[in-house]
Enzyme design. Structure first.
Site, PDB file in Angstrom:
ATOM      1  N   ARG A   1     -13.774   2.791  -2.076  1.00 18.67           N
ATOM      2  CA  ARG A   1     -14.524   2.711  -0.815  1.00 18.67           C
ATOM      3  C   ARG A   1     -15.132   4.076  -0.492  1.00 18.67           C
ATOM      4  NH1 ARG A   1     -12.294  -2.291   2.533  1.00 18.67           N
ATOM      5  NH2 ARG A   1     -14.408  -2.977   2.083  1.00 18.67           N
TER       6      ARG A   1
ATOM      7  N   ASP B   1     -20.845  -2.623  -2.131  1.00 15.86           N
ATOM      8  CA  ASP B   1     -19.525  -3.068  -1.675  1.00 15.86           C
ATOM      9  C   ASP B   1     -19.552  -4.519  -1.194  1.00 15.86           C
ATOM     10  OD1 ASP B   1     -17.055  -3.437  -0.592  1.00 15.86           O
ATOM     11  OD2 ASP B   1     -17.019  -1.552   0.519  1.00 15.86           O
TER      12      ASP B   1
ATOM     13  N   TYR C   1      -3.291   9.418   9.237  1.00 14.76           N
ATOM     14  CA  TYR C   1      -2.672   8.192   8.749  1.00 14.76           C
ATOM     15  C   TYR C   1      -1.647   7.668   9.735  1.00 14.76           C
ATOM     16  CZ  TYR C   1      -4.849   9.083   4.285  1.00 14.76           C
ATOM     17  OH  TYR C   1      -5.773   9.271   3.312  1.00 14.76           O
TER      18      TYR C   1
END
Lengths: 366, 366
Positions: free
Chosen positions: A121, A129, A225
């Site tokens: 990605r 994509d 994250y």
């Protein structure tokens, strides 16, 4: 020698998309490529044969016998590969995970195959994509299905007989599909919220005019994250979600991970606590669903709540889904072409990482 | 003596609305009226029995034996009237046109019945106007059905693989349903046009952000009324419409006249000239359709064009449709009540013009 790019009429039940549109046929033709399609290949997508000015039509057997590169939307049955010329190339969604039999079939004809689901990605890969382009269609269509099946109006309505309040819509998962679902619910005037475990989605959700559903449990970790929640935190999060669902009219869940079972987010108990007449559209049905009660392809009623698990949503808007898909395929195919021949450069990570099989040698263990 | 207002579970196939909602039950209760409903009357609309705090539930026979006024969404079968108490009142959509048998059945029990479809379209009647409130639902739902069935996206979409152009939508007929359909298409981001033979609708269509489709033939007459077109003018108008349809992706037709066959506006030849993949949703299907090819309740394919003729669209959004309908019924019922009794004042034109039968005497020749 001129190379031939071919495409068949997709054979999967309910599949209406086509891998090569008239627009892409014209672009390939402009590159000196011959385009060879099965009769009626684009018909179900809204592209009858006569709309392809720059393509030749033939039966499936001839297409397979002549194509140097076969483009597909979904993987054909393995027998199709056996009819291809030795050493030819296949490009498309090839469902690489758990596809040992398919990879073996590719090997028998020494085929080279690229599964576009495996594209990294990265910025450069965006134009190819297929997961993103088709997820956008899926998110849009899931919300239309929800609006149509909902016993309420989405928008507020002011009438001579008083006001109708807008529906409350919650979208779970704010990836491409989720954001498109949120945008569609907003367009339709619903009171819309988005939820995602990744806190960085808040800004994207809010930029669409929706509210970020904050369950009061932060999973923010280091480096952007999400960190793993403790058992207690997870229980608190689940309880907060269950409480919130009591006021929601419509949920669209979009937490799908290609090649893996969908995470179970909505439990039967949560559904049981929802309002009668509430509706869940589970976009992750193909992977088993984000709701415990989802049955792929079916309509389930549970304690007055309806749960829909529609399959292959992009095929329901086949014209535009095909337009985007074919552009993705075209952009990837350009990577493979050099001096009028198919010459994949395996030092390019987009090529290397999508390759399932090269000249019949397996390159992927899904 | 307390009067009793009753409602049954609607019996027509696919009918999910209910004539009395919890909100209206509460309002009637507040007026000293007893509300008596059949078990499960509101369930399909999203109102389970327990959501009615101010109503009593019983079986259908008891409801009919005790109701002084029966409210309905659609006319029940004639046998239902036979079970009502003599001299009781019925209020609802009673499909008065061509209903001689129904009127006779009302007569046998000396019933007084008011068909809300017959309300004059005056300001005072607006709050009771079931045709308007249900048409708004129908227009909204027709456009959702169109968006869902359309092979294209309605909105413009800008993706990494290029732009997807918005769909071109035409709504024919700009009454309540048509305007709601236009508003919905606009919300969804489609390039939207509205057409109506009444030139005064231009302003309403434009106020929704849509374009008024001008076919270059003016029917403007004196006093704000449309004049009859000459044969030549009508042919020119038809030709201009046929030409325009070649670029349209979606048509929603809404030219329905209650109790009369729907005017045929789209001919088979016009449909034949449309783009492959184009879609027509004919909201007038119940009255035979605005398109020659419409088959009520079915899906027709003609030269690559799909024609849908959905029936009873308001029942598809039963919760909000019922909310509006029940408010309409309530506002009308208020007219009939005086000092805790049902005492219709026939000098009121809203009462006089909707009356089908008074104490069994027929008042309407449909």
């Amino acid at each position: 020698m001129t190379i031939t790019v071919g495409a068949l009429r997709e054979a999967a039940a309910g599949e209406r998309r086509v891998a090569i549109t008239p627009e892409v046929a014209r672009k390939l033709h402009g590159k000196g490529v011959r385009v060879l399609l099965e009769h009626g290949a684009g018909e179900a997508a809204g592209f009858p044969d006569q709309s392809y000015a720059e393509a030749t039509f033939a039966d499936a057997q001839q297409v397979l016998a002549q194509a140097d590169l076969l483009a597909c939307v979904l993987p054909p049955v393995d027998a199709v590969f056996e009819q291809m010329r030795e050493g030819a190339t296949v490009v498309g969604q090839l469902r690489p995970h758990g596809a040992a039999t398919r990879i073996a079939a590719l090997g028998r004809r020494k085929l080279t195959a690229f599964a576009l689901e495996l594209l990294p990605r990265t910025t450069r890969a965006q134009a190819m994509d297929v997961l993103s382009s088709q997820a956008a269609v899926a998110g849009y269509r899931a919300m239309l299905i929800a609006a149509e099946a909902c016993p309420k109006f989405f928008p507020m309505l002011t009438t001579a007989a008083g006001t109708i309040r807008p529906s409350r819509v919650l979208v779970i998962g704010a990836g491409v599909a989720g954001l498109q679902a949120i945008a569609t619910a907003r367009r339709l005037g619903a009171q819309t919220e988005g939820y995602d475990v990744r806190p960085e989605t808040r800004e994207q959700i809010e930029s669409l005019g929706a509210k970020f559903l904050d369950l009061g449990v932060s999973a923010a970790g280091t480096g952007g994250y999400a960190r793993e929640l403790s058992v207690e935190e997870r229980a608190a999060q689940q309880q907060a979600l269950a409480d919130h669902l009591k006021v929601v009219d419509v949920i669209v869940t979009t937490a799908a991970v290609p090649g893996r079972p969908a995470p179970k987010i909505l439990t039967a108990a949560m559904v049981g606590g929802m309002k009668p007449g509430a509706l869940i559209v589970d976009l992750a049905a193909e992977g088993g669903g984000n709701c415990e009660l989802t049955r792929p392809g079916e309509r389930v009623e549970h304690a007055g709540v309806t749960i829909l698990g529609p399959l292959n949503l992009p095929a329901g808007a086949p014209l535009h889904a095909s337009e985007m898909y074919a552009r993705n395929v075209y952009n990837f195919t350009e990577l493979l072409l050099r001096d009028g021949a198919i010459a994949p450069d395996f030092s390019d990570e987009l090529v290397a990482r999508t390759c399932l099989s090269h000249g019949g040698e397996p390159r992927f263990q899904g």
